[in-house]
Write an enzyme that holds these catalytic residues in place. Structure first.
Site, PDB file in Angstrom:
ATOM      1  N   GLY A   1    -100.502  50.521 -13.145  1.00  0.00           N
ATOM      2  CA  GLY A   1    -101.699  50.511 -14.080  1.00  0.00           C
ATOM      3  C   GLY A   1    -102.775  50.478 -13.460  1.00  0.00           C
ATOM      4  N   HIS A   2    -103.177  49.685 -12.661  1.00  0.00           N
ATOM      5  CA  HIS A   2    -104.422  49.601 -11.795  1.00  0.00           C
ATOM      6  C   HIS A   2    -104.596  50.877 -11.002  1.00  0.00           C
ATOM      7  CE1 HIS A   2    -103.120  45.122 -11.635  1.00  0.00           C
ATOM      8  NE2 HIS A   2    -104.276  45.170 -12.221  1.00  0.00           N
TER       9      HIS A   2
ATOM     10  N   SER B   1     -99.385  42.498 -14.018  1.00  0.00           N
ATOM     11  CA  SER B   1     -99.105  41.784 -12.958  1.00  0.00           C
ATOM     12  C   SER B   1     -98.261  40.577 -13.233  1.00  0.00           C
ATOM     13  CB  SER B   1    -100.468  41.188 -12.289  1.00  0.00           C
ATOM     14  OG  SER B   1    -101.422  42.025 -11.991  1.00  0.00           O
TER      15      SER B   1
ATOM     16  N   LEU C   1    -101.379  44.524  -7.590  1.00  0.00           N
ATOM     17  CA  LEU C   1    -101.506  45.895  -8.066  1.00  0.00           C
ATOM     18  C   LEU C   1    -100.295  46.499  -8.539  1.00  0.00           C
ATOM     19  CD1 LEU C   1    -104.606  47.083  -6.052  1.00  0.00           C
ATOM     20  CD2 LEU C   1    -104.753  45.864  -7.873  1.00  0.00           C
TER      21      LEU C   1
ATOM     22  N   GLN D   1    -110.556  43.350 -24.475  1.00  0.00           N
ATOM     23  CA  GLN D   1    -111.537  43.165 -23.180  1.00  0.00           C
ATOM     24  C   GLN D   1    -112.566  44.389 -23.339  1.00  0.00           C
ATOM     25  OE1 GLN D   1    -110.360  41.330 -19.190  1.00  0.00           O
ATOM     26  NE2 GLN D   1    -110.237  43.691 -18.672  1.00  0.00           N
TER      27      GLN D   1
ATOM     28  N   GLY E   1    -108.737  49.325 -18.317  1.00  0.00           N
ATOM     29  CA  GLY E   1    -107.498  49.927 -18.936  1.00  0.00           C
ATOM     30  C   GLY E   1    -107.462  49.429 -20.390  1.00  0.00           C
TER      31      GLY E   1
ATOM     32  N   GLY F   1    -105.951  42.026  -8.884  1.00  0.00           N
ATOM     33  CA  GLY F   1    -104.857  41.961  -7.620  1.00  0.00           C
ATOM     34  C   GLY F   1    -103.447  42.049  -8.222  1.00  0.00           C
TER      35      GLY F   1
HETATM   36  P1  AMP Z   1    -106.241  42.814 -14.233  1.00  0.00           P
HETATM   37  O1  AMP Z   1    -105.878  43.006 -12.907  1.00  0.00           O
HETATM   38  O2  AMP Z   1    -105.081  42.362 -15.007  1.00  0.00           O
HETATM   39  O3  AMP Z   1    -107.330  41.986 -14.825  1.00  0.00           O
HETATM   40  O4  AMP Z   1    -106.363  44.429 -14.709  1.00  0.00           O
HETATM   41  C1  AMP Z   1    -107.486  44.908 -14.142  1.00  0.00           C
HETATM   42  C2  AMP Z   1    -107.709  46.450 -14.975  1.00  0.00           C
HETATM   43  O5  AMP Z   1    -106.571  47.072 -15.024  1.00  0.00           O
HETATM   44  C3  AMP Z   1    -108.008  46.047 -16.623  1.00  0.00           C
HETATM   45  O6  AMP Z   1    -109.056  47.094 -16.706  1.00  0.00           O
HETATM   46  C4  AMP Z   1    -106.733  46.414 -16.975  1.00  0.00           C
HETATM   47  O7  AMP Z   1    -107.064  46.633 -18.457  1.00  0.00           O
HETATM   48  C5  AMP Z   1    -106.159  47.436 -16.291  1.00  0.00           C
HETATM   49  N1  AMP Z   1    -104.711  47.617 -16.378  1.00  0.00           N
HETATM   50  C6  AMP Z   1    -103.795  46.342 -16.384  1.00  0.00           C
HETATM   51  N2  AMP Z   1    -102.710  46.783 -16.465  1.00  0.00           N
HETATM   52  C7  AMP Z   1    -102.818  48.276 -16.952  1.00  0.00           C
HETATM   53  C8  AMP Z   1    -101.752  49.103 -17.591  1.00  0.00           C
HETATM   54  N3  AMP Z   1    -100.423  48.888 -17.772  1.00  0.00           N
HETATM   55  N4  AMP Z   1    -102.372  50.252 -17.680  1.00  0.00           N
HETATM   56  C9  AMP Z   1    -103.566  50.464 -17.406  1.00  0.00           C
HETATM   57  N5  AMP Z   1    -104.419  49.702 -17.167  1.00  0.00           N
HETATM   58  C10 AMP Z   1    -103.941  48.557 -16.826  1.00  0.00           C
END
Ligand code: AMP
Length: 281
Positions: A36-37, A186, A33, A153, A147, A31
């Site tokens: 990127g998300h 985030s 968001l 990860q 991402g 969340g």
């Molecule tokens: P998170 O909510 O931080 O767990 O991220 C959820 C997904 O969004 C994960 O696969 C992250 O790698 C991806 N993600 C987060 N930030 C970015 C970004 N700036 N660009 C691309 N993907 C992202």
């Protein structure tokens, strides 16, 4: 867009989507968001998949209770953004839904899980593997979108999927950045104004790595990054490493045939930021 909070309702909805034909694409998130998300949702829809996103701040992957407490949460806005992006289903389970019993499973990723994030955030990847396997089991998607921002990860999830024989394609998506180069996260919204101004130095350093690779030894590049970050009054380097893209093994010399990434973690005040770039040789 349909909002769902139980695994039972999710599985019913997914069965109904499947009966209409097409594949299921899954975008797991915590969340708060940002673009990127949403780029993962877009990639999913571009492929023609029915898009199922999840929002769950997974407690078992946080090694620092303050980080978990302060993690930004904005489910209402998140749902609006997902709906506007064309997401079909958002799964927002409670903690009790995902962990009716404490999860005692232990996942071991060898060297890949014990360097960088694994070293500095003990238990983090175990928690990631716990929640990701539970979500994969619940959604039973054909593809899942992650991402490259979370480079380690992504590598670990690919390994997990291969080891456990999940019939699931993992799609890695490029890092989305702010106009000044800072990787979207985030956690960026937790930065003070001063720290936010300093944070783009992280990506500038990674670009400098790219221009120095091949012209000077790795150890000198490491020293350059350490001094640039640590000489800034608002930034603190946790680690910087140039690693093999597939094994995550740290390299001390550059061999042109080896695909490499430069990975960094920096504290901007209390906020921990990570970033990486693929090195082009
Ligand atoms: P998170 O909510 O931080 O767990 O991220 C959820 C997904 O969004 C994960 O696969 C992250 O790698 C991806 N993600 C987060 N930030 C970015 C970004 N700036 N660009 C691309 N993907 C992202």
């Amino acid at each position: 867009m349909i909002r769902i909070s139980t695994i039972q309702d999710l599985q019913q909805e997914i069965a109904s989507l499947r009966s209409r034909g097409g594949k299921i694409g899954f975008v797991p998130t915590m969340g708060a968001l940002h673009e990127g998300h949403l780029s993962l949702v877009e990639a999913c829809i571009q492929k023609g998949d029915h898009c199922v996103a999840s929002i769950f701040v997974n407690p078992t992957q946080f090694n620092d209770p303050n980080d978990l407490r302060n993690y930004p949460r904005n489910p209402q806005r998140d749902c609006e953004l997902l709906e506007r992006s064309g997401c079909h289903v958002v799964f927002m389970p409670s903690e009790a839904e995902m962990y009716p019993e404490p999860d005692t499973r232990k996942f071991e990723f060898g060297e890949m899980g014990s360097v960088m994030e694994g070293k500095h955030r003990p238990g983090h990847f175990n928690g990631v593997a716990q929640i990701v396997t539970k979500l994969f089991d619940a959604v039973q998607a054909d593809r899942a979108y992650f991402g490259q921002k979370d480079f380690q990860q992504l590598a670990i999830i690919k390994t997990l999927v291969a080891e456990l024989h999940y019939p699931l394609e993992i799609v890695g998506c490029p890092i989305i950045r702010e106009p000044d180069g800072l990787a979207m996260s985030s956690r960026n919204q937790l930065l003070s104004e001063e720290h936010r101004k300093a944070a783009p130095i992280i990506y500038q350093c990674l670009q400098e790595v790219q221009s120095r690779v091949g012209t000077c030894p790795v150890v000198e590049i490491e020293q350059y990054i350490e001094s640039t970050i640590n000489n800034h009054p608002l930034l603190n380097l946790e680690y910087f490493q140039i690693v093999e893209r597939n094994t995550l093994r740290q390299v001390s010399t550059i061999i042109p045939e080896n695909p490499l990434n430069a990975c960094i973690a920096v504290f901007a005040g209390k906020v921990r930021l990570i970033d990486n770039v693929e090195i082009i040789l």
